[in-house]
Design a protein around this motif. Structure first.
Motif, short mmCIF file in Angstrom:
data_model
loop_
_atom_site.label_atom_id
_atom_site.label_comp_id
_atom_site.label_asym_id
_atom_site.label_seq_id
_atom_site.Cartn_x
_atom_site.Cartn_y
_atom_site.Cartn_z
N THR A 67 3.14 0.83 3.27
CA THR A 67 3.01 -0.43 3.99
C THR A 67 3.79 -1.45 3.19
N ALA A 68 4.74 -2.11 3.86
CA ALA A 68 5.52 -3.17 3.22
C ALA A 68 5.24 -4.46 3.97
N ALA A 69 4.98 -5.51 3.20
CA ALA A 69 4.71 -6.83 3.79
C ALA A 69 5.88 -7.74 3.47
N PHE A 70 6.17 -8.62 4.40
CA PHE A 70 7.19 -9.63 4.17
C PHE A 70 6.50 -10.81 3.50
N LEU A 71 7.01 -11.22 2.34
CA LEU A 71 6.38 -12.28 1.55
C LEU A 71 7.31 -13.48 1.42
N ASP A 119 0.86 -1.18 0.00
CA ASP A 119 0.00 0.00 0.00
C ASP A 119 0.89 1.23 0.00
N LEU A 120 0.49 2.24 -0.76
CA LEU A 120 1.29 3.45 -0.88
C LEU A 120 0.36 4.63 -1.08
N ALA A 121 0.57 5.68 -0.30
CA ALA A 121 -0.13 6.95 -0.49
C ALA A 121 0.92 8.03 -0.55
N ALA A 171 3.67 -9.50 9.94
CA ALA A 171 4.18 -9.66 8.59
C ALA A 171 4.35 -8.35 7.85
N SER A 172 4.14 -7.21 8.52
CA SER A 172 4.24 -5.94 7.79
C SER A 172 4.70 -4.81 8.70
N VAL A 173 5.03 -3.71 8.05
CA VAL A 173 5.45 -2.49 8.74
C VAL A 173 4.89 -1.31 7.95
N VAL A 174 4.49 -0.25 8.68
CA VAL A 174 4.02 0.98 8.05
C VAL A 174 5.04 2.06 8.35
N ILE A 175 5.49 2.74 7.29
CA ILE A 175 6.52 3.76 7.43
C ILE A 175 6.00 5.06 6.80
N ALA A 176 6.01 6.14 7.58
CA ALA A 176 5.66 7.47 7.08
C ALA A 176 6.95 8.14 6.63
#
Length: 159
Positions: A127-131, A74-76, A101-106
């Motif tokens: 939002t980056a998810a580990f896959l 996800d990206l804004a 499984a994820s992290v949100v970074i501003a």
């Protein structure tokens, strides 16, 4: 006398913020000398990668071990003002949320030498998810969520 900017240092933690310097080069701009919109995403990606490296999160080792890799899910982004040729930019990244499984970074891209006297050019939230290698979400490798939480809390020692 010319007031010179500080020496170029790729990235460093200042409390809970990761700060990463970028210089705008001719290749980053369009014909009008303004940074092409997709390059702001590149600057943010470089800053996030540098932040992970400084935090001791070895993405390459995880990929080579077959554990998986990060993917933006996800990206804004909000463009406020244009960056121009030769601008000295500062990308400021802050961890906002950590999940299994994820992290949100501003992230913010600023023009100037420090966060107090800078002009905000762009703001983003990623939002980056580990896959897994098969592309399915999976828990981050052991210790990574703890490191992200430590960064979020301003505990930015590299270990």
């Amino acid at each position: 006398m010319v007031n010179a900017p500080p020496p170029f240092v790729p990235g460093a933690f200042v409390g809970a913020e990761h700060r990463y310097r970028v210089r705008v080069y001719f290749e980053d701009t369009d014909l009008s000398g303004i940074v092409y919109h997709a390059n702001y995403l590149r600057y943010m990606e470089r800053a996030r990668s540098d932040m992970l490296r400084l935090a001791g999160i070895d993405q390459r080792a995880a990929m080579e071990a077959g554990d998986g890799a990060w993917a933006v899910t996800d990206l804004a982004i909000k463009y406020r003002r244009p960056a121009r040729l030769d601008d000295d930019l500062l990308v400021v990244s802050e961890v906002e949320a950590v999940r299994g499984a994820s992290v949100v970074i501003a992230q913010r891209i600023l023009r100037g030498h420090d966060t107090l006297s800078c002009e905000t050019l762009t703001e983003g939230r990623v939002t980056a998810a580990f896959l897994s290698p098969e592309g399915r979400p999976r828990r981050q490798p052991a210790g990574w969520a703890e490191r992200f939480t430590a960064i979020m809390n301003g505990e930015t020692s590299p270990c």
